[in-house]
Design a protein around this motif. Structure first.
Motif, short mmCIF file in Angstrom:
data_model
loop_
_atom_site.label_atom_id
_atom_site.label_comp_id
_atom_site.label_asym_id
_atom_site.label_seq_id
_atom_site.Cartn_x
_atom_site.Cartn_y
_atom_site.Cartn_z
N PRO A 203 -5.06 -4.43 -4.56
CA PRO A 203 -6.02 -5.63 -4.11
C PRO A 203 -5.68 -5.99 -2.73
N GLU A 204 -7.10 -6.32 -2.08
CA GLU A 204 -6.98 -6.88 -0.69
C GLU A 204 -6.02 -8.11 -0.78
N ASP A 205 -5.19 -7.85 0.12
CA ASP A 205 -3.93 -8.91 0.02
C ASP A 205 -3.53 -9.33 1.33
N GLU A 206 -3.39 -10.75 1.93
CA GLU A 206 -3.03 -11.11 2.89
C GLU A 206 -1.52 -10.68 3.31
N GLN A 207 -0.85 -10.58 2.30
CA GLN A 207 0.65 -10.14 2.44
C GLN A 207 0.75 -9.02 3.13
N ILE A 208 -0.30 -7.93 3.06
CA ILE A 208 -0.30 -6.93 3.71
C ILE A 208 -0.23 -6.82 5.36
N VAL A 209 -1.01 -7.94 5.56
CA VAL A 209 -1.03 -7.90 7.38
C VAL A 209 0.20 -8.91 7.90
N ILE A 210 0.98 -9.75 6.80
CA ILE A 210 2.09 -10.32 7.06
C ILE A 210 3.19 -9.47 7.14
N SER A 211 3.36 -8.55 6.18
CA SER A 211 4.37 -7.51 6.15
C SER A 211 4.16 -6.39 7.32
N THR A 212 2.94 -5.99 7.70
CA THR A 212 2.83 -5.02 8.54
C THR A 212 3.31 -5.85 10.11
N ASN A 213 3.08 -7.20 10.27
CA ASN A 213 3.43 -7.84 11.15
C ASN A 213 4.94 -7.92 11.35
N LYS A 214 5.56 -7.97 10.40
CA LYS A 214 6.91 -7.96 10.34
C LYS A 214 7.61 -6.63 10.26
N GLY A 215 7.01 -5.57 10.23
CA GLY A 215 7.50 -4.23 9.98
C GLY A 215 8.30 -4.09 8.70
N GLU A 216 7.88 -4.68 7.62
CA GLU A 216 8.51 -4.56 6.39
C GLU A 216 7.40 -4.21 5.24
N PRO A 217 7.77 -3.08 4.78
CA PRO A 217 6.60 -2.53 3.86
C PRO A 217 6.50 -3.83 2.65
N ALA A 218 5.21 -3.92 2.17
CA ALA A 218 4.87 -4.75 1.20
C ALA A 218 5.75 -4.52 -0.35
N VAL A 219 5.80 -3.33 -0.27
CA VAL A 219 6.19 -2.87 -1.85
C VAL A 219 7.46 -3.56 -2.09
N LEU A 220 8.41 -3.83 -1.05
CA LEU A 220 9.51 -4.85 -1.22
C LEU A 220 9.32 -6.36 -1.59
N ASP A 221 8.25 -6.79 -1.50
CA ASP A 221 7.94 -8.09 -1.72
C ASP A 221 7.44 -8.36 -3.20
N MET A 222 8.47 -9.03 -3.79
CA MET A 222 8.26 -8.95 -5.29
C MET A 222 7.28 -10.29 -5.58
N ASN A 223 6.86 -10.99 -4.77
CA ASN A 223 5.87 -12.00 -5.11
C ASN A 223 4.47 -11.58 -4.80
N SER A 224 4.15 -10.41 -4.10
CA SER A 224 2.72 -10.39 -3.89
C SER A 224 2.12 -9.29 -4.78
N GLN A 225 0.70 -9.47 -4.67
CA GLN A 225 0.14 -8.37 -5.86
C GLN A 225 -0.06 -7.10 -5.30
N ALA A 226 -0.15 -7.07 -4.01
CA ALA A 226 0.03 -5.66 -3.22
C ALA A 226 1.17 -4.89 -3.58
N GLY A 227 2.24 -5.74 -3.54
CA GLY A 227 3.71 -5.17 -3.36
C GLY A 227 3.87 -4.37 -4.97
N GLN A 228 3.26 -5.40 -6.03
CA GLN A 228 3.37 -4.73 -7.48
C GLN A 228 2.48 -3.67 -7.50
N ALA A 229 1.28 -3.51 -6.97
CA ALA A 229 0.43 -2.34 -7.20
C ALA A 229 1.15 -1.10 -6.60
N TYR A 230 1.71 -1.42 -5.23
CA TYR A 230 2.52 -0.14 -4.68
C TYR A 230 3.54 0.14 -5.65
N ARG A 231 4.13 -0.67 -6.16
CA ARG A 231 5.43 -0.17 -6.89
C ARG A 231 5.10 0.41 -8.21
#
Lengths: 265, 93, 219
Positions: A203-231
């Motif tokens: 899903p479109e998820d602003e968490q992706i922008v935040i994680s790209t800013n930080k250089g940390e892949p969203a797949v490690l973010d247990m709270n975001s929908q995009a992270g769950q999708a990538y897992r």
């Protein structure tokens, strides 16, 4: 013996690099030995998405030209033991790597890694042909836009012509609210048109922008929908069966209202 | 009132995604067959030229299109014949 | 060890040179070696040069090219083996060589009057002064010092031939990566504070240190 998976899209900007970073990191989080190869020579980006840009000494072109050993060019990830990046060259001629070079490289990496994930450049020119040369299977990334789906179709045709049969589809940046309104193609529409197997929907998820800013892949973010999708996608890459994420944004009130009006929610 | 509610609940007539899908399907037929609309036009003219050697046809009603199945593409032509040319046999002689 | 060795592998014929031998003697040895192995060479007239742990300078590459040309041979590529991981010893490849030749002669100063953007690089034997910024993805490699009269966000490598006295100065020193001689440093992962005054990087006690330029002047 490792497996070589190429991530492609045809159209630029649909999320190839983000998908590469997340699937790679996801696999490493599952304890796999993974190497990510950025083949977008002259326009490298996987290093920044992974937050490893300041560790680069040698690159893909240095390896193929024999300026250094393969081991020297592999950058160890800062989060996972088994995760490495082979960065693209930024300042060199993009024809410095040939299809044969890629094949040889993939063969060598296969010995030591479980997964070799190749991030492909946009387009259908030589860079694309080189990137897919050593691959066993392919993942095609698209967004729910006519331009991206059309290019995905072209890429699928080219992949099949190059003996990468049955590529799988990742639909990126799906907006459930727009799908619901009928203003964005839904999953079935795209699968219907492209006639390939679905690997996952992000899903479109602003968490992706935040994680790209930080250089940390969203797949490690247990709270975001995009992270769950990538897992989930990661698990499907490992041939596990995982049901599709429920992307239902509808609120309880709207559902009740619909029932009241006799429209099934 | 009901219409308005249907509207905000997203159950009304064709929305932009259907337009997107239809346009895509059309464009992909050509992409996949690797034939541009322009080329199809040329083909149509050539067909007319050859066929009119043998019979009179209704050029304005002539339809040529590429039909796309899952696995294959077919060229389908609908050519209304007005009458056969009498001098057909002479042509062969 | 023999100054010149000739061997073959999948990629082709490799001429391994020991650069501890003086260069003119090395060239004589190459002549003798090739002549004795001419039958072995056959139609394969492109060879790979391996310079071990050493790096050829542009004059040496030119001389070597001339010697090989007189023997009807061409250079496929020049490779060198860095001693250990994380140590920079990039050989000069042909593309870099051209850029070196285009720049001024060795030891001189090169002025770059523009911003260097991602994908652009400057190689120079002497000192480099950049009157502009070096953006992320851009690179300056200098035999001598590097002075950036602007914002350094890309990669800078001073003393690339091994000169440990080389320094890197920048009005704003925030490099992706900084290299002096054979040392490589980068900013810690959690630090991203922009410096508010000019800084200078140099090697002190075998480590790259960064200090405020005002303090360095007083020292």
């Amino acid at each position: 013996m490792g497996e070589v998976i190429v991530i492609t899209s045809g159209k630029g900007g649909v999320g190839k690099t983000t998908t590469t970073a997340n699937i790679g990191t996801g696999l490493a989080a599952q304890g796999k030995k993974v190497v990510l190869i950025d083949t977008d020579i002259g326009l490298r980006n996987l290093d920044v998405v992974m937050g490893l840009e300041n560790r680069i000494v040698y690159d893909l072109v240095d390896v193929t030209q024999g300026n250094c050993r393969l081991k020297q060019a592999l950058i160890k990830d800062k989060r996972f033991e088994g995760l490495f990046l082979l960065p693209a060259a930024q300042t060199k001629d993009k024809n410095a790597v040939s299809a044969d070079d890629m094949k040889k490289l993939c063969e060598e990496l296969r010995e030591e890694f479980d997964y070799i994930i190749v991030d492909c450049p946009a387009g259908i020119e030589q860079g694309f042909k080189n990137a897919i040369a050593g691959a066993d299977r392919a993942i095609v990334v698209t967004t729910p836009e006519v331009s991206a789906v059309r290019d995905a179709d072209r890429i699928i045709g080219l992949l099949e012509a190059n003996n990468l049969k049955r590529p799988k589809l990742v639909i990126n940046r799906l907006r459930a609210d727009m799908v619901k309104r009928g203003d964005m193609m839904n999953i079935d529409d795209m699968i219907d048109i492209l006639a390939i197997e679905l690997l996952g929907v992000v899903p479109e998820d602003e968490q992706i922008v935040i994680s790209t800013n930080k250089g940390e892949p969203a797949v490690l973010d247990m709270n975001s929908q995009a992270g769950q999708a990538y897992r989930n996608i990661t698990k499907r890459v490992m041939n596990q069966e995982v049901p599709l994420l429920n992307l239902d944004y509808e609120t309880g009130i709207v559902k009740k209202l619909k029932r009241l009006l006799g429209l099934k929610g | 009132m009901i219409d308005f509610l249907r509207n905000i609940l997203g159950k009304e007539a064709p929305r932009s995604k259907n337009i997107a899908k239809e346009r895509l399907q059309l464009v992909l037929v050509h992409d996949r067959a690797n034939i541009s609309p322009h080329l199809l036009e040329d083909l149509k003219e050539d067909l007319i030229r050859v066929i009119t050697n043998y019979m009179e046809i209704d050029e304005n009603a002539l339809e040529v299109q590429l039909n796309n199945d899952d696995q294959s593409v077919a060229l389908v032509a609908n050519i209304p014949v007005i009458k056969m040319k009498r001098d057909y046999q002479d042509l062969r002689a | 060890m023999e100054p010149v060795k000739l061997k073959g592998n999948r990629e082709g014929l490799i001429l391994k040179l020991d650069l501890k031998t003086s260069f003119p003697i090395l060239c004589e040895n190459i002549m003798a070696k090739i002549k004795s192995a001419d039958a072995f060479l056959g139609d394969n007239r492109e060879i790979i040069i391996n310079t071990g742990n050493h790096v050829l300078d542009s004059d040496q590459i030119e001389e070597l090219t001339r010697v090989l040309q007189s023997l009807d041979l061409g250079i496929k590529k020049i490779i060198s083996e860095a001693k250990e991981e994380r140590e920079v010893e990039k050989p000069i490849n042909s593309q870099q060589k051209i850029e070196l030749e285009q720049s001024l002669s060795e030891g001189s100063t090169l002025m770059v009057r523009k911003n260097l953007r991602s994908g652009q690089s400057v190689f120079h034997e002497g000192t480099v002064i950049v009157m502009g910024d070096i953006n992320p993805g851009a690179e300056v490699v200098a035999g001598g010092h590097i002075f950036v009269l602007g914002h350094l966000r890309g990669v800078a490598h001073a003393g690339a031939r091994g000169d440990k006295d080389a320094v890197v100065y920048a009005n704003k020193l925030q490099p992706t990566q900084l290299r002096i001689a054979n040392l490589i440093t980068r900013a810690p992962d959690d630090e991203s504070v922009a410096p508010n005054e000019p800084e200078l990087a140099r090697i002190k006690d075998g480590m790259v240190i960064i200090e405020k330029y005002s303090l360095y002047k007083e020292e």
